[in-house]
Design an enzyme around this catalytic site. Structure first.
Site, PDB file in Angstrom:
ATOM      1  CB  ALA A 106      56.625 -12.106   3.111  1.00 39.30           C
ATOM      2  CB  SER A 107      53.821  -7.342   2.396  1.00 39.60           C
ATOM      3  OG  SER A 107      53.581  -5.977   2.179  1.00 39.60           O
TER       4      SER A 107
END
Length: 464
Positions: A106-107
């Site tokens: 999810a960076s």
């Protein structure tokens, strides 16, 4: 225990990735279906192999395993590179010449989020159209599951050492020639970045190197960098570098503790690259005009692209670019990789310091500075793109169509005064107005003028 079948939310499918909150709108069975969908799509393109990696979030290994199960069930072969940085995952797919790279992450989002990004085997991000086809396969249940003799083959590999050696062949310094502080933010770069620096002989002080999926010391987005600034000053370091949670973005802090914009960092790197390379420099529509002001006199052609790291990787290859700059801190240097591995940036910056004998602060102070600001204006999701369309016609009439770039929102070029970008948010009910001016006074004047123009267009659209 009976498990109720859950409907898959269309909202998790974004233009350039898939993301959601674990056990809210993103479940293990959702990821399995996504794996089946990706595998079905791959086989439609006569592609048969996928590399899968994941970041350090608590839910990433289980979601990666679900994704892998779906891929294998579709008849696609999977190479699992496990929990590692984005750079190692992309390098593995590139080195092994696989068809597709899938990275579960999810960076920069908070710990409860997760998702997946897809890339070609060369590390070029899937386009919105490609991701849309996978979405449709999943939502309309068009996945194809094969029988057991045709299930895909699975094996795992660890190419971390090969990745480190590949970088060491391209960057090597005298022992302790430069001192750098790396802020890994308890993210995935803690698994590899310090060993890269040790291998290339750069003296490195570490902040938050131990992976921790709760991100206890700062958000996974590298914005709150007080600890890094203090460490750079305290240790007398040449500069600091802060990575995001998966290692595809980086922010640089100079030797005076100042945070560089992506525009400043990219311009410094481009000046060095242009000595030996020819081709355009790509910058998204939010990037500063300092890029043109500094690099065009050096013979560079600056080409603007839409906001989003996927455009960076797609266009860097298509246009044979020297460098790609994304305002959020993604960089692509195609002479190294076509993907946005943040590890390259501190290595390249250290190399520039050795070449020039200058400090980062000196390189920054050589660049012109232009004041820049942004305002967010609330606008209903159903109206925001219509507002942009209406304004596009009006502003083209007022300023001339050749001065209004419509590739991603509306960027109005005001020559020496600066520029204005009016852009609808892809994720929020907002229209954003970004202004850069030659002076503070010009910037303020432009902001007041164009905020007024946008507010009037929003009011009109509500009445229509």
């Amino acid at each position: 225990m009976h498990t109720k079948k859950r409907e898959i939310s269309a909202d998790i499918f974004r233009a350039y990735d898939i993301r959601g909150i674990y056990n809210d709108d993103l479940y293990p069975e959702t990821m399995l279906k996504i794996g089946l969908g990706l595998g079905t799509y791959a086989k439609e393109r006569s592609e048969t192999s996928v590399v899968v990696g994941n970041d350090i979030r608590t839910t990433s290994p289980l979601l990666a395993n679900a994704l892998i199960s779906g891929l294998l069930s579709s008849g696609v072969d999977v190479t699992d590179v496990g929990t590692t940085s984005f750079g190692v995952s992309a390098f593995s797919g590139w080195l092994l010449k696989k068809d597709i790279i899938a990275y579960v992450t999810a960076s920069h989002l908070p710990p409860e989020w997760n998702g997946v990004k897809f890339y070609s085997g060369a590390g070029i991000g899937f386009s919105a159209a490609e991701n849309g086809k996978i979405r449709d396969i999943v939502l309309y249940e068009k996945e194809v599951m094969v029988s057991w003799p045709d299930a895909g083959n699975y094996h795992d590999v660890d190419l971390r050492d090969e990745y480190i050696e590949w970088l060491a062949e391209r960057f090597e310094f005298e022992v302790d020639e430069r001192r750098i502080v790396l802020d890994c933010g308890n993210g995935s770069m803690g698994l590899v970045a310090l060993d890269v620096m040790k291998r290339v002989k750069l003296k490195t002080d570490a902040l938050f190197p131990n992976p921790d999926p709760s991100f206890p010391n700062r958000p996974s987005e590298p914005t709150e960098l007080g600890a890094l600034k203090a460490a750079v000053l305290r240790n007398g370091a040449d500069f600091g570098a802060a990575f995001d949670g998966d290692g595809d973005r980086v922010v640089i802090v100079d030797d005076l503790g100042r945070m560089l914009s992506a525009d400043q960092c990219g311009t410094i790197i481009a000046k060095d690259l242009l000595v030996d390379h020819r081709g355009p420099v790509l910058a998204n529509v939010e990037c500063s005009m300092l890029i043109e002001r500094v690099l065009e006199p050096l013979g560079a052609k600056i080409e603007r692209i839409p906001v989003g790291h996927t455009f960076l990787t797609l266009e860097a290859k298509r246009r044979n670019a020297v460098l790609g700059i994304e305002s959020s801190g993604h960089f692509v240097i195609p002479s190294f990789f076509l993907f946005d591995d943040a590890m390259i940036i501190p290595l390249k910056l250290a190399e520039i310091l050795v070449k020039t004998g200058k400090k980062v602060s000196e390189l920054v102070d050589e660049l012109p500075q232009f004041p820049k600001a942004r305002e967010n204006l609330e606008c209903d999701d159903k109206l925001k793109f219509e507002v942009i369309r209406i304004l596009g016609d009006r502003l083209a009439d007022e300023y001339g169509a050749d001065r209004v770039n419509t590739m991603d929102g509306l960027r109005i070029d005001l020559n020496e005064d600066g520029w204005v970008l009016i852009r609808a948010s892809n994720t929020s009910p907002l229209v954003r107005v970004t202004v850069e001016g030659a002076t503070d006074a010009i910037m303020g004047k432009l902001m007041r003028k164009f905020v007024g123009i946008v507010e009037e267009a929003i009011r009109e659209s509500k009445k229509a």
